[in-house]
Design an enzyme around this catalytic site. Structure first.
Site, PDB file in Angstrom:
ATOM      1  N   CYS A 128      41.144 -28.468  51.316  1.00  0.00           N
ATOM      2  CA  CYS A 128      41.450 -27.810  52.590  1.00  0.00           C
ATOM      3  C   CYS A 128      40.329 -26.897  53.063  1.00  0.00           C
ATOM      4  CB  CYS A 128      42.758 -27.032  52.472  1.00  0.00           C
ATOM      5  SG  CYS A 128      42.740 -25.721  51.228  1.00  0.00           S
TER       6      CYS A 128
ATOM      7  N   HIS B 294      46.273 -22.520  50.844  1.00  0.00           N
ATOM      8  CA  HIS B 294      45.807 -23.427  51.897  1.00  0.00           C
ATOM      9  C   HIS B 294      44.914 -22.665  52.873  1.00  0.00           C
ATOM     10  CE1 HIS B 294      45.938 -27.161  54.076  1.00  0.00           C
ATOM     11  NE2 HIS B 294      46.443 -26.609  55.175  1.00  0.00           N
TER      12      HIS B 294
ATOM     13  N   ASP C  31      45.215 -27.578  62.022  1.00  0.00           N
ATOM     14  CA  ASP C  31      45.069 -27.816  60.582  1.00  0.00           C
ATOM     15  C   ASP C  31      44.338 -29.136  60.384  1.00  0.00           C
ATOM     16  OD1 ASP C  31      45.194 -28.006  57.870  1.00  0.00           O
ATOM     17  OD2 ASP C  31      47.352 -27.710  57.697  1.00  0.00           O
TER      18      ASP C  31
END
Length: 674
Positions: free
Chosen positions: A417, A461, A477
């Protein structure tokens, strides 16, 4: 050299050292290694003194040891007025007491210090295993205290039995005090060393940081809701915002970090709240992170003491989270708010900042798109489509060099991520769109047994936010473009075989272990809710349920009634069990011995051990020394070893020899005026 009469007996020393070891054991992993060696050396020296091979240290040697101790602490710790050096100083004081451990008074002082050292166990952790260990430590220290009464009391079975009885009798009073005593600030609120190792999301983000967190299944957050629960794709628990980039590492930067110019609203009235009601109300129980960052959904507000709100929709605590911390939150998702019309000049410059050089390929790629007339939103769509077509989500990304963004986007195309979020924000800034990286946790596992959301470290994250005129900050995202299952179903679904691959015990692969782990977490959650977080508000609610309206008279009755009931029950139990229990033969014979000794002018003192009593008889009446020693030896062998021959010997001594010896001793005492 100290005389044998001044030295503690061997059993007392061994019990003291056992209590010290139990009290220090959990601290040894946190204290410097040399403190453990110092304790072992002090114990060795004291045993050598007992054997007569060494003398107790003199004043000069003690002063030298103290000087070396202070120098060691100064060298080990950067500051004195913090938790770690204070605990170390207490442990060292506890250790050095062994160098002057001579009398029973010294033993009692050492064991009282042991209680304080054992209490520091709860400074860093208040979990159930630590609580159980604290009970064991208290049991052993109390047994060591009981063992100081004499050699008879020092026997393990008797000392531990007496300790268990004392703790059992104290338990009702402990529970009563837990409910009625005013809640005071805990010991672990004192300053701690923030330079020590941290856990959880860090102050900065570089390639590989979140990959490391993906290997840990430790709980990070437990969240219970009062009302609706956000769907999985909306569970973004934001904690940090990174706006400064040096080519490899993202940091908060000046004006964002509350410790470096970032503004914090410590009162809910300082920052106006939206007119509509909050969509979500919830309580977060956050594990210790040794940092002030708290985690919540976007646009949070909290009335919990010591919690403030930043201008970029985050929550922070006045002091670092050194132990489990609970706080209440209300959240207004951005789609329910009036959007800020413009971005200030300083904030725009901050969120467009890029290094002067480096990562030239992504800059050229974005510039070509801009020359084609694409807007910021269109460039974002192009980049997300590129992620979806050509990139791989993995927990084992290859190492990146100096131009980490270029190497990720055009060479490896494999990442976690932080790779996707960092490269996306870099590209959007190069396109002239204000953007920033947001770090926290995403997702969570619903625990239906206690109805709370469990967020673990591997749920850490990073995602992005971009500023769009007329729409404000929008969450993007990039990871969801590559692995949408990561957001929808969690890391385990997205990572596949890579998930927790390096763990010693792959719990997630066995259903029974998964269920046991959840059960254990529910127990911990209930423990925290019931015991650890029992603050003044919960105490007041509990007392009101028990006694109704609170008043001094009702509180006095509430406190006195259970104490009186317990004392009355103990009295009844003692009377009935004492009548119904027949005293063993050996104890009856020894009682006869003590009565006849009393008639001879030597009365046994309360709590005096048989061997100590025999030694005192020898000092006060030498003619009885041999006989009292033989009688005591026979009593101990019969009472503790079950030796029937010793029991018969004790009978013979009391029947034939005791009468003559006592008459002679009594006559001599009368002639001498005793």
């Amino acid at each position: 050299m100290a005389s044998n009469r001044d030295l503690l007996p061997r059993e007392s020393l061994l019990w003291i050292f056992a209590a010290q070891f139990v009290a220090l054991l959990p601290q040894l992993s946190q204290l410097p290694l040399w403190i453990g060696f110092a304790w072992a050396f002090a114990v060795y020296w004291r045993l050598e003194v007992f054997r007569g091979r060494r003398d107790l240290p003199g004043r000069a040697l003690k002063l030298l040891v103290i000087a070396l101790t202070v120098a060691g602490l100064a060298q080990t710790y950067q500051r004195w007025f913090a938790l770690e050096p204070m605990v170390a100083l207490l442990a060292l004081s506890f250790t050095l007491k062994n160098l002057e451990l001579v009398s029973r008074r010294d033993a009692f002082v050492s064991l009282l210090l042991a209680y304080f050292v054992a209490a520091t166990l709860f400074v860093r952790e208040q979990s159930i295993p630590y609580a159980l260990y604290g009970l064991i430590a208290t049991l052993v220290i109390t047994a060591a205290l009981a063992a100081q009464l004499g050699s008879f009391s020092a026997r393990p079975r008797r000392a531990l039995g007496l300790s268990l009885r004392l703790l059992a009798q104290a338990t009702p009073l402990m529970l009563l005090l837990f409910v009625v005593m005013p809640r005071l600030g805990p010991l672990w609120n004192v300053p701690q060393d923030t330079s020590a190792g941290r856990t959880g999301v860090s102050d900065s983000m570089a390639p590989g940081d979140f990959t490391r967190l993906s290997k840990s299944a430790k709980p990070a957050l437990r969240i219970s809701f009062d009302g609706p629960i956000p769907p999985p794709e909306q569970r973004y628990w934001r904690g940090l915002v990174y706006s400064e980039f040096d080519g490899r590492t993202w940091r908060q930067g000046f004006g964002v970090d509350p410790r470096n110019g970032g503004r914090v609203y410590w009162n809910s009235g300082e920052r106006p709240l939206p007119q509509v009601g909050p969509r979500y109300r919830y309580q977060v129980i956050q594990e210790a992170s040794r940092s002030p960052w708290l985690f919540a959904l976007a646009r949070p507000a909290s009335d919990s003491a010591g919690v403030g709100e930043t201008a970029d929709d985050r929550l922070v605590k006045r002091s670092p989270v050194y132990s489990r911390f609970a706080y209440e939150v209300r959240s207004w998702p951005r789609d329910s708010q009036v959007i800020q019309s413009t971005l200030s000049g300083a904030e725009r410059r901050r969120n467009l900042q890029l290094p002067a050089d480096g990562n030239l390929r992504i800059r050229d790629w974005v510039e070509r798109l801009r020359r084609r007339g694409l807007s910021g939103e269109e460039i974002s769509s192009q980049l997300l489509a590129l992620y979806n077509r050509e990139f791989t989500y993995t927990l084992s990304p290859p190492a990146l060099g100096r131009d980490s963004v270029d190497e990720f986007l055009f060479d490896s195309q494999k990442g976690f991520c932080e790779h996707f979020a960092g490269s996306y924000v870099f590209a959007m800034r190069a396109a002239g769109v204000p953007a920033r990286v947001v770090a926290g946790y995403q997702g969570g596992e619903w625990v239906s047994g206690e109805e709370y959301l469990l967020v673990r470290e591997y749920d850490a994250h990073a995602w992005a936010e971009i500023w769009l005129d007329g729409r404000g900050w929008q969450r993007v995202d990039p990871t969801a473009a590559v692995a949408p299952e990561r957001v929808r179903d969690g890391l385990e679904s997205a990572a596949g075989e890579e998930f927790m691959r390096d763990s010693l015990l792959p719990v997630h692969r066995f259903d029974i272990l998964v269920k046991l782990r959840l059960q254990w977490d529910m127990i911990n959650y209930r423990w925290y809710q019931t015991v650890i977080s029992f603050d003044s508000e919960k105490q007041r609610d509990t007392l009101q349920r028990l006694v109704g309206e609170l008043s001094p008279l009702r509180m006095a009755l509430f406190f006195a009634t259970p104490v009186a009931v317990v004392l009355f029950g103990i009295l009844l139990w003692t009377r009935f069990t004492g009548r119904g229990r027949k005293q063993p033969v050996v104890e009856r014979l020894y009682a006869v011995f003590c009565k006849r000794m009393a008639r001879a002018g030597i009365t046994r003192r309360p709590g005096e051990a048989p061997r100590d009593f025999a030694e005192r008889i020898a000092l006060e009446s030498p003619p009885l020394a041999e006989f009292s020693g033989r009688a005591t030896d026979a009593f101990e062998r019969a009472g503790y070893g079950g030796d029937k021959e010793a029991l018969n010997e004790l009978r013979r001594l009391l029947r034939w020899r005791l009468g003559l010896s006592f008459r002679v001793s009594a006559r001599k005492n009368r002639l001498m005026g005793h």
